[in-house]
Design an enzyme around this catalytic site. Structure first.
Site, PDB file in Angstrom:
ATOM      1  N   GLY A   1       0.804  -1.313   0.016  1.00 35.63           N
ATOM      2  CA  GLY A   1      -0.119  -0.119   0.084  1.00 35.63           C
ATOM      3  C   GLY A   1       0.885   1.179  -0.004  1.00 35.63           C
TER       4      GLY A   1
ATOM      5  N   ASN B   1       1.504  -2.583   5.474  1.00 37.76           N
ATOM      6  CA  ASN B   1       0.747  -1.155   5.554  1.00 37.76           C
ATOM      7  C   ASN B   1      -0.527  -1.028   5.170  1.00 37.76           C
ATOM      8  OD1 ASN B   1       0.702   1.886   5.867  1.00 37.76           O
ATOM      9  ND2 ASN B   1       0.468   1.662   3.581  1.00 37.76           N
TER      10      ASN B   1
ATOM     11  N   SER C   1      -3.553   0.417  14.165  1.00 36.16           N
ATOM     12  CA  SER C   1      -4.534   1.340  14.204  1.00 36.16           C
ATOM     13  C   SER C   1      -4.831   1.921  15.722  1.00 36.16           C
ATOM     14  CB  SER C   1      -5.868   1.214  13.677  1.00 36.16           C
ATOM     15  OG  SER C   1      -6.696   2.237  14.153  1.00 36.16           O
TER      16      SER C   1
ATOM     17  N   TYR D   1     -12.776  -4.498  11.272  1.00 31.04           N
ATOM     18  CA  TYR D   1     -11.453  -3.521  11.150  1.00 31.04           C
ATOM     19  C   TYR D   1     -10.685  -3.587  12.273  1.00 31.04           C
ATOM     20  CZ  TYR D   1      -8.411   0.195  10.154  1.00 31.04           C
ATOM     21  OH  TYR D   1      -7.130   0.957  10.010  1.00 31.04           O
TER      22      TYR D   1
ATOM     23  N   LYS E   1      -6.964  -5.369  13.418  1.00 32.93           N
ATOM     24  CA  LYS E   1      -6.012  -4.691  13.900  1.00 32.93           C
ATOM     25  C   LYS E   1      -5.399  -5.282  15.076  1.00 32.93           C
ATOM     26  CE  LYS E   1      -5.424  -1.755  10.439  1.00 32.93           C
ATOM     27  NZ  LYS E   1      -4.073  -1.639   9.605  1.00 32.93           N
TER      28      LYS E   1
ATOM     29  N   ILE F   1      -4.912  10.222  10.641  1.00 32.24           N
ATOM     30  CA  ILE F   1      -3.499  10.748   9.728  1.00 32.24           C
ATOM     31  C   ILE F   1      -4.460  11.314   8.487  1.00 32.24           C
ATOM     32  CG2 ILE F   1      -1.316   9.933   8.750  1.00 32.24           C
ATOM     33  CD1 ILE F   1      -1.745   9.475  11.789  1.00 32.24           C
TER      34      ILE F   1
HETATM   35  P1  NAP Z   1      -4.766   4.835   1.884  1.00 26.78           P
HETATM   36  O1  NAP Z   1      -4.634   6.376   1.874  1.00 26.78           O
HETATM   37  O2  NAP Z   1      -6.167   4.479   1.858  1.00 26.78           O
HETATM   38  O3  NAP Z   1      -3.756   3.906   0.991  1.00 26.78           O
HETATM   39  C1  NAP Z   1      -4.061   2.501   1.324  1.00 26.78           C
HETATM   40  C2  NAP Z   1      -3.006   1.955   0.342  1.00 26.78           C
HETATM   41  O4  NAP Z   1      -3.323   0.489   0.258  1.00 26.78           O
HETATM   42  C3  NAP Z   1      -3.007   2.221  -1.185  1.00 26.78           C
HETATM   43  O5  NAP Z   1      -1.875   2.213  -1.707  1.00 26.78           O
HETATM   44  C4  NAP Z   1      -4.103   1.315  -1.850  1.00 26.78           C
HETATM   45  O6  NAP Z   1      -3.972   0.709  -3.209  1.00 26.78           O
HETATM   46  C5  NAP Z   1      -3.702  -0.121  -0.955  1.00 26.78           C
HETATM   47  N1  NAP Z   1      -4.595  -0.982  -0.622  1.00 26.78           N
HETATM   48  C6  NAP Z   1      -5.906  -0.859  -0.163  1.00 26.78           C
HETATM   49  N2  NAP Z   1      -6.516  -2.075   0.082  1.00 26.78           N
HETATM   50  C7  NAP Z   1      -5.861  -3.044  -0.523  1.00 26.78           C
HETATM   51  C8  NAP Z   1      -5.818  -4.359  -0.779  1.00 26.78           C
HETATM   52  N3  NAP Z   1      -6.892  -5.183  -0.648  1.00 26.78           N
HETATM   53  N4  NAP Z   1      -5.004  -4.864  -1.479  1.00 26.78           N
HETATM   54  C9  NAP Z   1      -3.805  -4.235  -1.907  1.00 26.78           C
HETATM   55  N5  NAP Z   1      -3.639  -3.103  -1.504  1.00 26.78           N
HETATM   56  C10 NAP Z   1      -4.599  -2.390  -1.081  1.00 26.78           C
HETATM   57  O7  NAP Z   1      -4.278   4.408   3.283  1.00 26.78           O
HETATM   58  P2  NAP Z   1      -3.685   5.081   4.658  1.00 26.78           P
HETATM   59  O8  NAP Z   1      -4.687   6.001   5.287  1.00 26.78           O
HETATM   60  O9  NAP Z   1      -2.532   5.492   4.137  1.00 26.78           O
HETATM   61  O10 NAP Z   1      -3.512   3.842   5.603  1.00 26.78           O
HETATM   62  C11 NAP Z   1      -2.474   3.041   5.866  1.00 26.78           C
HETATM   63  C12 NAP Z   1      -2.326   2.267   6.967  1.00 26.78           C
HETATM   64  O11 NAP Z   1      -2.572   2.895   8.091  1.00 26.78           O
HETATM   65  C13 NAP Z   1      -3.718   1.288   6.948  1.00 26.78           C
HETATM   66  O12 NAP Z   1      -3.311   0.102   7.418  1.00 26.78           O
HETATM   67  C14 NAP Z   1      -4.613   1.760   7.890  1.00 26.78           C
HETATM   68  O13 NAP Z   1      -5.438   0.950   8.351  1.00 26.78           O
HETATM   69  C15 NAP Z   1      -3.668   2.560   8.919  1.00 26.78           C
HETATM   70  N6  NAP Z   1      -4.421   3.742   9.579  1.00 26.78           N
HETATM   71  C16 NAP Z   1      -4.738   4.783   9.017  1.00 26.78           C
HETATM   72  C17 NAP Z   1      -5.064   5.776   9.633  1.00 26.78           C
HETATM   73  C18 NAP Z   1      -5.475   6.977   9.018  1.00 26.78           C
HETATM   74  O14 NAP Z   1      -6.242   7.983   9.749  1.00 26.78           O
HETATM   75  N7  NAP Z   1      -5.380   7.421   7.477  1.00 26.78           N
HETATM   76  C19 NAP Z   1      -5.529   5.516  10.951  1.00 26.78           C
HETATM   77  C20 NAP Z   1      -5.223   4.557  11.677  1.00 26.78           C
HETATM   78  C21 NAP Z   1      -4.684   3.476  10.736  1.00 26.78           C
HETATM   79  P3  NAP Z   1      -4.591   1.886  -4.198  1.00 26.78           P
HETATM   80  O15 NAP Z   1      -4.067   3.136  -4.307  1.00 26.78           O
HETATM   81  O16 NAP Z   1      -4.336   1.250  -5.398  1.00 26.78           O
HETATM   82  O17 NAP Z   1      -6.081   1.984  -3.835  1.00 26.78           O
END
Ligand code: NAP
Length: 251
Positions: A13, A91, A144, A157, A161, A190
């Site tokens: 990701g 990730n 998370s 979800y 985690k 984030i």
């Molecule tokens: P994001 O902006 O939604 O990006 C997600 C990435 O994962 C993208 O590269 C996406 O590919 C890829 N992806 C999603 N589903 C997938 C699947 N089934 N198979 C392969 N690739 C997949 O996410 P983010 O906010 O950066 O989050 C990254 C991590 O941090 C995640 O584990 C999330 O749970 C965790 N997290 C985030 C937050 C937050 O507030 N953002 C908070 C707590 C935890 P595409 O671009 O092709 O869609």
């Protein structure tokens, strides 16, 4: 600053968001990077070019982490394009919301468990034998704040985690003797695409911020700096640990 020179890092990701920021931080430290995303979008290809500008080797591949064949292809392509994997950052995740938890379905639960937990386990199974030979490895999972703090709108979800954190602790004990360190980062709010809609709505943004003592969302780069530290030799005595990066939201 080139403490990870010639190490190979696979970051799932990493086409955007937190994963991309981690890829950039690791590239700045000299690691060769495998970029992965679900789709090969224009954003994905722009990220590949951006990482190349740091002067490291960059490979890329897309694929669904809930599919066994895709995971095997991602692993094989990484090794073929860049060499054996020294750093694995789990990730990517699938996050399906169900405002009423009674609406959660078995299929949604299984998809999230496969993409968020089983993929971490399966990649670790494939990657660890070579790390053992080298007596050096880093496995970092992105959890998370919800792995500990209840969030009733996305229970499956959150469960996934927590399960991933349990795996981190188990694996850390098993591979410690081979100098393979396994840790987890638990982000709070984030500023990524995932939260775009919620953060664009003033009411829901205010509600989110009211639960964060520091009163703001973090940028992906703030998470990436911690990730890069945990992947470096500076973190040589840290394993099996969880790090909240949440502005105090878990308190
Ligand atoms: P994001 O902006 O939604 O990006 C997600 C990435 O994962 C993208 O590269 C996406 O590919 C890829 N992806 C999603 N589903 C997938 C699947 N089934 N198979 C392969 N690739 C997949 O996410 P983010 O906010 O950066 O989050 C990254 C991590 O941090 C995640 O584990 C999330 O749970 C965790 N997290 C985030 C937050 C937050 O507030 N953002 C908070 C707590 C935890 P595409 O671009 O092709 O869609």
């Amino acid at each position: 600053m080139n403490s990870l020179k010639d190490k190979v890092a696979l970051i799932t990701g990493s086409s955007r968001g937190i994963g991309k920021a981690i890829a950039i931080e690791l590239a700045k430290q000299g690691a060769n990077i495998m970029i992965h995303g679900f789709n090969e979008s224009s954003t994905f290809l722009e990220t590949v070019d951006e990482i190349k500008s740091y002067g490291v080797k960059v490979g890329y591949i897309s694929g669904d982490l809930s599919k066994k064949k895709c995971m095997e292809k991602i692993y094989t392509e990484t090794v073929n394009q860049l060499g054996d994997i020294d750093i694995f950052v789990a990730n990517a995740s699938m996050q399906i919301e169900a405002p009423n938890w009674l609406d959660s379905t078995q299929d949604e639960f299984i998809d999230q468990m496969l993409a968020n937990v089983w993929s971490t386990i399966y990649f670790s199974k494939m990657i660890i034998p070579k790390m053992k030979e080298k007596k050096w490895g880093r496995i970092l999972t992105i959890g998370s704040v919800q792995q500990e703090k209840p969030h009733y709108e996305m229970i499956p979800y959150a469960v996934s985690k927590s399960a991933q954190m349990n795996f981190v602790k188990n694996l850390a004990k098993i591979v410690a003797k081979d100098n393979i360190l396994v840790n987890n980062i638990a982000p709070g709010l984030i500023d990524t695409d995932r939260n775009k809609e919620r953060m664009a709505n003033k009411m829901s943004l205010n509600e989110l911020l009211s639960g964060i003592p520091l009163g703001r969302a973090a940028m992906p780069e703030e998470v990436a700096k911690l990730a890069a530290f945990l992947c470096s030799d500076n973190a040589s005595y840290i394993t099996g640990s969880n790090f909240f990066i949440d502005g105090g939201a878990s308190l």
